[in-house]
Design a protein around this motif. Sequence first.
Motif, mmCIF file in Angstrom:
data_model
loop_
_atom_site.group_PDB
_atom_site.id
_atom_site.type_symbol
_atom_site.label_atom_id
_atom_site.label_comp_id
_atom_site.label_asym_id
_atom_site.label_seq_id
_atom_site.Cartn_x
_atom_site.Cartn_y
_atom_site.Cartn_z
ATOM 1 N N PRO B 41 35.153 40.651 50.432
ATOM 2 C CA PRO B 41 36.356 41.489 50.254
ATOM 3 C C PRO B 41 37.492 40.779 49.516
ATOM 4 N N SER B 42 37.151 39.981 48.514
ATOM 5 C CA SER B 42 38.219 39.233 47.827
ATOM 6 C C SER B 42 38.513 39.780 46.428
ATOM 7 N N SER B 43 37.704 40.713 45.946
ATOM 8 C CA SER B 43 37.749 41.058 44.519
ATOM 9 C C SER B 43 39.110 41.532 44.020
ATOM 10 N N GLU B 44 39.911 42.104 44.906
ATOM 11 C CA GLU B 44 41.236 42.591 44.460
ATOM 12 C C GLU B 44 42.111 41.453 43.944
ATOM 13 N N VAL B 45 41.865 40.253 44.454
ATOM 14 C CA VAL B 45 42.652 39.115 43.949
ATOM 15 C C VAL B 45 42.331 38.916 42.469
ATOM 16 N N ALA B 46 41.014 38.903 42.154
ATOM 17 C CA ALA B 46 40.596 38.717 40.759
ATOM 18 C C ALA B 46 41.102 39.862 39.889
ATOM 19 N N GLU B 47 40.969 41.091 40.401
ATOM 20 C CA GLU B 47 41.396 42.254 39.607
ATOM 21 C C GLU B 47 42.896 42.184 39.286
ATOM 22 N N ARG B 48 43.659 41.789 40.292
ATOM 23 C CA ARG B 48 45.106 41.691 40.097
ATOM 24 C C ARG B 48 45.462 40.565 39.116
ATOM 25 N N MET B 49 44.741 39.461 39.234
ATOM 26 C CA MET B 49 45.027 38.344 38.325
ATOM 27 C C MET B 49 44.639 38.703 36.882
ATOM 28 N N ALA B 50 43.531 39.448 36.730
ATOM 29 C CA ALA B 50 43.118 39.867 35.383
ATOM 30 C C ALA B 50 44.190 40.743 34.742
ATOM 31 N N LEU B 51 44.845 41.534 35.585
ATOM 32 C CA LEU B 51 45.906 42.432 35.114
ATOM 33 C C LEU B 51 47.199 41.662 34.842
ATOM 34 N N ARG B 52 47.500 40.715 35.730
ATOM 35 C CA ARG B 52 48.830 40.108 35.720
ATOM 36 C C ARG B 52 48.953 38.829 34.891
ATOM 37 N N LEU B 53 47.885 38.015 34.839
ATOM 38 C CA LEU B 53 48.028 36.742 34.124
ATOM 39 C C LEU B 53 48.436 36.907 32.651
ATOM 40 N N PRO B 54 47.851 37.869 31.923
ATOM 41 C CA PRO B 54 48.297 38.021 30.520
ATOM 42 C C PRO B 54 49.814 38.268 30.409
ATOM 43 N N HIS B 55 50.399 38.899 31.405
ATOM 44 C CA HIS B 55 51.858 39.142 31.385
ATOM 45 C C HIS B 55 52.636 37.847 31.222
ATOM 46 N N ILE B 56 52.144 36.788 31.846
ATOM 47 C CA ILE B 56 52.911 35.531 31.834
ATOM 48 C C ILE B 56 52.255 34.471 30.948
ATOM 49 N N GLY B 57 51.337 34.910 30.081
ATOM 50 C CA GLY B 57 50.671 33.945 29.195
ATOM 51 C C GLY B 57 49.613 33.140 29.903
ATOM 52 N N GLY B 58 49.185 33.612 31.073
ATOM 53 C CA GLY B 58 48.129 32.916 31.810
ATOM 54 C C GLY B 58 46.755 33.421 31.406
ATOM 55 N N LYS B 59 45.742 32.711 31.846
ATOM 56 C CA LYS B 59 44.383 33.019 31.411
ATOM 57 C C LYS B 59 43.464 33.350 32.567
ATOM 58 N N PHE B 60 42.718 34.413 32.380
ATOM 59 C CA PHE B 60 41.759 34.862 33.390
ATOM 60 C C PHE B 60 40.365 34.801 32.798
ATOM 61 N N VAL B 61 39.443 34.201 33.535
ATOM 62 C CA VAL B 61 38.042 34.215 33.099
ATOM 63 C C VAL B 61 37.173 34.651 34.273
ATOM 64 N N GLN B 62 36.365 35.674 34.049
ATOM 65 C CA GLN B 62 35.362 36.009 35.057
ATOM 66 C C GLN B 62 34.114 35.204 34.721
ATOM 67 N N MET B 63 33.834 34.218 35.565
ATOM 68 C CA MET B 63 32.726 33.310 35.289
ATOM 69 C C MET B 63 31.402 33.929 35.712
ATOM 70 N N GLU B 64 30.316 33.194 35.489
ATOM 71 C CA GLU B 64 28.972 33.727 35.735
ATOM 72 C C GLU B 64 28.540 33.587 37.188
ATOM 73 N N ASP B 65 29.233 32.772 37.956
ATOM 74 C CA ASP B 65 28.956 32.649 39.388
ATOM 75 C C ASP B 65 30.095 31.840 40.016
ATOM 76 N N GLU B 66 30.043 31.683 41.335
ATOM 77 C CA GLU B 66 31.143 31.001 42.014
ATOM 78 C C GLU B 66 31.145 29.500 41.737
ATOM 79 N N ILE B 67 29.973 28.961 41.454
ATOM 80 C CA ILE B 67 29.914 27.524 41.125
ATOM 81 C C ILE B 67 30.702 27.300 39.841
#
Lengths: 66, 383, 272
Positions: B41-67
């Motif tokens: 149940p953590s995915s909303e954190v990633a979804e929010r960061m994907a939305l919000r990081l570009p606002h502040i010049g930050g970078k979001f990457v959805q990687m291929e696994d948790e490792i």
Amino acid sequence: MIFINKELCKACYICIEFCPKKVFTISKELNKKGVYPSEVDDESRCTYCKICELMCPDQAITVVKK
Amino acid sequence: MNFDDKGRLKPGKYFMQGNIAIAEGAIVAGCKFYGGYPITPSSEVAERMALRLPHIGGKFVQMEDEIGALASVIGASWAGLKSMTATSGPGFSLMQENIGYAVMTETPCVIVNVQRGGPSTGQPTLASQGDMMQAKWGSHGDYQIIALSPSSVQECFEYTIKAFNYAEKYRVPVMVMSDEVVGHMREKVIISDYDNIEIINRKVGMNELPFKPDDDLIPKMPIFGKGYRVHVTGLSHNEKGYPDAASDPVEHAKLVKRLNEKILRHKKEIWDYTAEYLDDCSDVVIVSYGSPSRAGEIAVKELREQDIAAGYIKLNVVWPFPDEIIYEVAKKTEKIIVPEMNLGQIVREVERASKGLCKVKLVPKIGGELHTPEEIIMAYKNF
Amino acid sequence: MEHFALKYLRKDRLPHIFCPGCGIGIIINCTCKAMDELNLDLDKVVLTSGIGCSSRIPGYFYLDSLHTTHGRALAFATGIKVANPELTVICFTGDGDTGAIGGNHFIHACRRNIDITVICVNNYIYGMTGGQVSPTTPEEKVATTAPYGNIENPLDLCKLAEAAGASYVARWTTAHPFQLVRSIKKGINKKGFAFIEVVSQCYTYFGRLNKFKNNIELLKYIKENSININKAKNMSEEELKGKIIVGEFVDREKSEFSEEIHKLIDKHKIVK
């Protein structure tokens, strides 16, 4: 000029085999690691292609064109 | 929602989900990189960061696994950015090797674990506190990390900022041990004036040697691309950063002891708890962390209405464990009750820290439901 | 006089740990030569690696370097490159690191086409752990965990890189140092993911276990079995059995990941 850092040499002899002009040979004296390093046999044959520089895995050979 | 000139939520009152509050807290803390992998149940954190990081010049990457997610976070941190990831049980298990790597290489990073029921895939949509011991002991070798535990959406916001501050200050992975209840719950969050929120940034730089610490046992961080030319390895290394210590018993011991000591020496600055009625708690104290604290607090109030001298202490920082604080509590009371959403994890620490001065009872609950205040009250009555 | 590579290396760590005649030293030389000819700003170069013999390479370079966990070097490198696209990121890896434990990261780094240059030392075996079979060990070759000969199909890392979307893919051997230098230069200059596989001799394990007399014989075998892609194109599958196809396989222009992230930020940024 061909310089060999005998202390870096691990005596794999790739230089002897892959030098197209057969410039290198095996030294008769042990280095500090206890192996017989490569040494220059006949520098006059060298054409400065420098393949020995690239292929010496131990960064022991340096070639400078006179 | 309204953002200020730094891209943060404007101070004010919000109605927000816990996972969103974690993301917004991270933005306030200065997080500029998120590497993650979706998991309930953590995915909303990633979804929010994907939305919000570009606002502040930050970078979001959805990687291929948790490792890979934690690996990318550690890489980004060495490249100079405040970095984080969020996950849940199975992903947290996959991250353990790189958590050890972050400890060994002293890489600041924040790992949010929105805990769900385990073992294995378990209960993806229901809460637990089953990863509390894993947070401390999950990777191999001797090490210390810092772990916080929020019990409300407000705390999700605040503790994420705190987590970044700890990570940057102590150069250590810091875990926010949330759970599905807090993560998916929506409640009021008050964001006060940002002038009152402390933000800590790492000491960038280098002493004579890259891993030579300052007096506080923490080395400055010679981040990449600045000409420090530092070699960073997960092998045991000397202060030069060279892996010679991998085969040197003295150098290895020196390094690992410092990595532990740099946290333990500062434990009193790191510890954080909320307590009430500790001056009048001779009958019982509820020791809790995270979601069960909500029921614990109500149970204490009801017990007090029944003229029982009850107090509570909520551990906001669970690791390093606040031994001395629990010991002091144990001196004052006859009984300690520990409600946990697992079959008994932190209760072992409480028993150890109370050194037999009082009786300690676990109120375990698994399956995904919160404790009710009545269950805790009954645990006291049937002690 | 000192070797040209030494100005890029941590001289206080030499001689390096690699066995006599190991191909890794040659790959170090070729990388240094490529850096020399490219005239890179060395303060902006970061090397990463995973675990294995090849992964010890970055520790010998006097550069920023991250020696990470087994198979994960590309995931760490992704974080570095995305966080600071100004950096030139080079990843040293091996056949086990890339083909087995790190296969997933390899596929997805190719797919994202992130601007990282991978130099993969393929010696057909796990050297650091003592000669176990690897995903690229040729059929029937012996390893300590394949004592009766390898019964698995080997993986063609270059074909995988091509299919997964890398911008530049090449394979050479340690007996092709000049070509390798050229490919490393091209790879570093390439805006996108560059995968350069180098078939390399591990005499200590692969060589001894497979009855090669010495490292020279193994290296000569590698050289003599190499066939350039241009020649190989006209050969049958039967004729190519057991051969090492060398050359450039892919050289294409595609959108690059760290640049795409910046385009996205430029579009959505609200902070000045």
